[in-house]
Scaffold this motif. Structure first.
Motif, PDB file in Angstrom:
ATOM      1  N   SER A   9       0.789  -1.219   0.000  1.00  0.00           N
ATOM      2  CA  SER A   9       0.000   0.000   0.000  1.00  0.00           C
ATOM      3  C   SER A   9       0.827   1.278   0.000  1.00  0.00           C
ATOM      4  N   GLU A  26       2.557   2.038  -7.090  1.00  0.00           N
ATOM      5  CA  GLU A  26       1.345   1.240  -7.217  1.00  0.00           C
ATOM      6  C   GLU A  26       0.676   1.542  -8.545  1.00  0.00           C
ATOM      7  N   LYS A  28      -2.896   1.684 -10.346  1.00  0.00           N
ATOM      8  CA  LYS A  28      -4.314   1.792  -9.990  1.00  0.00           C
ATOM      9  C   LYS A  28      -5.142   0.899 -10.921  1.00  0.00           C
ATOM     10  N   SER A  30      -8.099   1.294 -11.627  1.00  0.00           N
ATOM     11  CA  SER A  30      -8.933   2.173 -12.456  1.00  0.00           C
ATOM     12  C   SER A  30      -8.242   2.573 -13.763  1.00  0.00           C
ATOM     13  N   ASP A  31      -6.927   2.399 -13.857  1.00  0.00           N
ATOM     14  CA  ASP A  31      -6.193   2.706 -15.084  1.00  0.00           C
ATOM     15  C   ASP A  31      -6.172   1.533 -16.062  1.00  0.00           C
ATOM     16  N   LYS A  78     -10.982   1.118  -5.866  1.00  0.00           N
ATOM     17  CA  LYS A  78      -9.722   1.646  -5.346  1.00  0.00           C
ATOM     18  C   LYS A  78      -8.631   0.583  -5.241  1.00  0.00           C
ATOM     19  N   VAL A  80      -5.541  -1.961  -6.206  1.00  0.00           N
ATOM     20  CA  VAL A  80      -4.271  -1.740  -6.894  1.00  0.00           C
ATOM     21  C   VAL A  80      -3.831  -3.033  -7.582  1.00  0.00           C
ATOM     22  N   ASP A 106      -7.340  -5.018  -2.792  1.00  0.00           N
ATOM     23  CA  ASP A 106      -8.054  -3.887  -2.217  1.00  0.00           C
ATOM     24  C   ASP A 106      -8.134  -4.124  -0.716  1.00  0.00           C
TER      25      ASP A 106
END
Length: 191
Positions: A9, A26, A28, A30-31, A78, A80, A106
């Protein structure tokens, strides 16, 4: 698991198969765009990320594996992506192309572990590919007529990887005992 997440983290420190330590930020979730077990990101257009380590093309899979992957990702925005290992090139025309085995985490939840616990795949698919130094003599002999050696980089340290594999073993035992996914008893049709 909490120790593993704490390590990941902040900023990851990883060791390559040559023993060199490097820092990696890290990634993401979301990418990324994941379709089934494979993910891509615009920041690394020549790399394909895979939720499974070995045997990912021919492994048994449950019918609901893709929908479980999609729903887990949607419920964990959220999360990784942690690169575990990479090998390549995977495309002849793109020498920089890589296949990267990854964990998606997560906090205390891990997509990889979740998939095994649900019986989507056998636990052995979470084993990372072997580096040249990890291969047995007979495995290296498979490459003796080739100019290429297996070029696997490892990004997580052995202690974290070993803890993860122990969790995968437990998850697979759970799925087998509960007869989930690929571990369901197939009913024999009477003729």
């Amino acid at each position: 698991m909490r120790q593993l997440i704490t390590i990941f983290s902040i900023v990851l420190t990883f060791t390559s198969c040559n023993g060199q330590e490097q820092q990696v930020e890290e990634l993401k979730l979301s990418d990324f765009k994941f379709e089934s077990i494979f993910g891509t990101t615009t920041s690394e257009p020549k790399s394909t990320y895979c939720l499974l380590g070995t045997g990912f093309f021919r492994t048994p899979r449950s019918d609901d594996s893709d929908s479980l992957i999609t729903s887990w990702i949607n419920e964990h925005p959220k999360a990784v992506v942690i690169p575990v290992s990479a090998f390549g090139p995977v495309e002849i025309k793109a020498p920089e192309s890589k296949m990267k085995y990854c964990w998606i985490i997560d906090q205390q939840d891990t997509l990889n572990n979740y998939l095994i616990r649900k019986g989507c795949f056998p636990g052995g698919t979470m084993i990372k590919p072997k580096t040249w130094d990890e291969m047995e003599k007979w495995e290296k002999e498979l490459y003796e007529d080739s100019d290429e050696k297996m070029n696997v980089q490892v990004f997580v340290d052995k202690a974290d990887y070993d803890r993860f594999i122990e969790q995968i073993k437990t998850a697979e035992l759970f799925a087998k005992e509960k007869e989930l996914g690929i571990w369901k008893e197939k009913e024999i049709e009477e003729e």
